[in-house]
Design an enzyme around this catalytic site. Structure first.
Site, PDB file in Angstrom:
ATOM      1  N   ASN A  11      12.739  -2.348  47.044  1.00 51.53           N
ATOM      2  CA  ASN A  11      13.866  -3.226  47.062  1.00 51.53           C
ATOM      3  C   ASN A  11      15.142  -2.405  46.077  1.00 51.53           C
ATOM      4  OD1 ASN A  11      14.904  -5.217  44.756  1.00 51.53           O
ATOM      5  ND2 ASN A  11      14.799  -6.424  46.589  1.00 51.53           N
TER       6      ASN A  11
ATOM      7  N   THR B 231      19.154  -5.500  41.126  1.00 45.81           N
ATOM      8  CA  THR B 231      19.037  -4.377  40.471  1.00 45.81           C
ATOM      9  C   THR B 231      19.533  -3.369  40.949  1.00 45.81           C
ATOM     10  OG1 THR B 231      16.545  -5.357  39.895  1.00 45.81           O
ATOM     11  CG2 THR B 231      17.005  -2.972  39.613  1.00 45.81           C
TER      12      THR B 231
ATOM     13  N   ASP C 241       8.227  -7.221  40.001  1.00 42.61           N
ATOM     14  CA  ASP C 241       8.368  -5.933  39.790  1.00 42.61           C
ATOM     15  C   ASP C 241       7.638  -5.106  40.915  1.00 42.61           C
ATOM     16  OD1 ASP C 241       7.098  -3.116  37.969  1.00 42.61           O
ATOM     17  OD2 ASP C 241       9.219  -3.785  37.644  1.00 42.61           O
TER      18      ASP C 241
ATOM     19  N   LYS D 231       6.407  -8.201  29.722  1.00 40.16           N
ATOM     20  CA  LYS D 231       6.085  -7.511  30.846  1.00 40.16           C
ATOM     21  C   LYS D 231       4.693  -8.041  31.201  1.00 40.16           C
ATOM     22  CE  LYS D 231       8.331  -5.149  34.129  1.00 40.16           C
ATOM     23  NZ  LYS D 231       9.727  -5.300  34.613  1.00 40.16           N
TER      24      LYS D 231
END
Length: 449
Positions: free
Chosen positions: A245, A214, A170, A130
């Protein structure tokens, strides 16, 4: 009743906390996994002997760097960039970049640690990592965002690659930012290495359905979970926190499956529309105008905007927290239980506090942790890597079908693992154990590295 820590793990936890002071989110993520692993250690003492957990909790590499950039007024600004390459036992590091003022090393480590198990659960060959920066894209011009992304990639490029580390988006990093980042990577390296970043535009190497993945994945897994009680989304009232999103596309899939999303939110408050949220309005406000959710109520007079309070006060059958970490508190969980909520699935990373999770599970509410229910995004990112490697392009329908199959597999792994370790219906333990065992076995096979 809250789980207790296995005695063999107490010194391990103490060492982790001492070595990583002040990183509350990271501590929380580690605790959730450690609390699940007692039954595994009873059956597999070789994990203890090989110090697998100690090695898992320590990132393979932590990169922190300066990001200088010039704003539209000619002022030089300095932000801090991060990339934590956590675990590569299953494949190249894979995980998003977050641009938000709250980003610091503890946030990136928490997200990276979660990513190890999330990626493992997909069944795809990807490790965990990440990154991000404490840069806030809100209120910045496109030119300022471009200059920041170019400066960020000027340092990051030397640490990534399609066989090494593959970042994605992200919070704060969408298609615009990925485009600027990829453009700079291509310019510096003089290579069109499409597989080095995922979340790209469809015309230059992106995967169909990645934008939706997602949110869709969260709903697909929730659908599987509801089916264990003979239920479905058909006729259900659903509350979704957030309006980015993940929230938007979770709401879209809920509607396609017959449910009604009655509330959504942002950091300024939430809107309630009992006839069903009009997603086209939300998408226009968020994706085009970059406006606040409060404006929804100005456009839909039948709806109500609430600036104070919690979205979880809205009565619903299914709750999908899709905003940010620790947004669903113990009090909110009690309210959901009181109002008859039957299922909660995390669309964000660790949005439910530990005590809230306990309350929901003890009340018999179906609960899916984020490492299982929001892994659809990274799953389709891995499918994007497959297409890039083969110079291929798949249709939306084909990719969505692959995503649904993957999410069914994730749920089945969580369910069967929970049954195997005598905690039927506990998808938190099922997810943690299933994700851990696959990575741990790979680490044993690879030796002490």
């Amino acid at each position: 009743m809250s789980p207790t820590l296995h005695p063999r793990l107490e010194p391990v936890r103490e060492t982790i906390l001492k070595r990583n002071p002040g990183e509350a989110e990271f501590h929380q993520a580690v605790d959730e996994v450690l609390m699940s692993l007692g039954p595994v250690l009873e059956r597999r003492p070789d994990y203890v002997e090989a110090s697998i957990i100690e090695r898992l909790a320590e990132p393979e590499r932590q990169i922190i760097f300066r990001v200088p950039w010039v704003d539209d007024q000619g002022r030089v600004n300095v932000n801090r960039g991060f990339r934590v390459e956590y675990n590569s036992a299953l494949g190249p590091y894979k995980g998003g970049l977050r641009f938000h003022p709250s980003v610091y090393l503890g946030i990136v480590k928490f997200l990276g640690f979660e990513q190890i198990f999330k990626n493992s659960l997909t069944g795809l060959p990807i490790g965990g990592g990440k990154g991000g920066a404490d840069f806030d894209p809100k209120g910045k011009s496109d030119a300022e965002v471009m200059r920041f992304c170019q400066s960020f990639m000027t340092e990051l490029y030397r640490h990534i690659g399609e066989y090494t580390d593959v970042p994605a988006g992200d919070i704060g990093v969408g298609g615009r930012e990925i485009g600027y980042l990829f453009g700079q990577y291509k310019r510096i390296t003089n290579r069109y290495e499409a597989g080095v970043l995922t979340g790209k535009g469809l015309s230059w190497g992106g995967a169909a359905a990645r934008t939706e993945a997602t949110g869709y994945g969260t709903v697909f897994l929730t659908q599987e979970m509801l089916a264990t009680k003979g239920r479905s989304f058909d006729g259900t009232k659903v509350v979704i926190s957030g309006s980015g999103n993940v929230a938007i596309y979770a709401a879209q899939k809920v509607a396609q499956l017959g449910g009604t999303v009655i509330a959504m939110s942002d950091s300024g408050g939430y809107v309630v529309d009992e006839k069903g949220i009009d997603l086209e309005i939300v998408r226009d406000l968020k994706e085009n105008k970059r406006a606040r959710i409060s404006e929804y109520a100005d456009l839909r007079k039948q709806s109500t905007f609430v600036a104070d309070g919690s979205i979880w006060e809205v009565a619903c059958d299914v709750a999908l927290p899709c905003a940010t970490q620790n947004e669903l508190s113990a009090d909110a969980a009690k309210t959901l239980v009181k109002n008859g909520c039957i299922a909660v699935a995390e669309g964000a990373n660790m949005p439910t506090t530990p005590d809230a999770t306990d309350i929901l599970q003890e009340a018999g509410v179906l609960f899916a942790p984020g490492k299982a229910s929001n892994c659809g995004g990274v799953a389709v990112s891995a499918l994007e890597m497959q297409q890039n490697a083969s110079r291929d392009s798949w249709s939306f329908e084909h990719t969505e079908q692959r995503l649904e199959t993957i999410m069914k597999g994730v749920f089945e792994r969580c369910q069967s693992t929970a049954d195997e370790f005598d905690v039927p219906g506990d998808y938190v333990k099922g997810a943690n154990i299933a994700g851990f065992v696959k990575v741990a076995d790979a680490m044993l096979a690879l030796g002490v590295v």
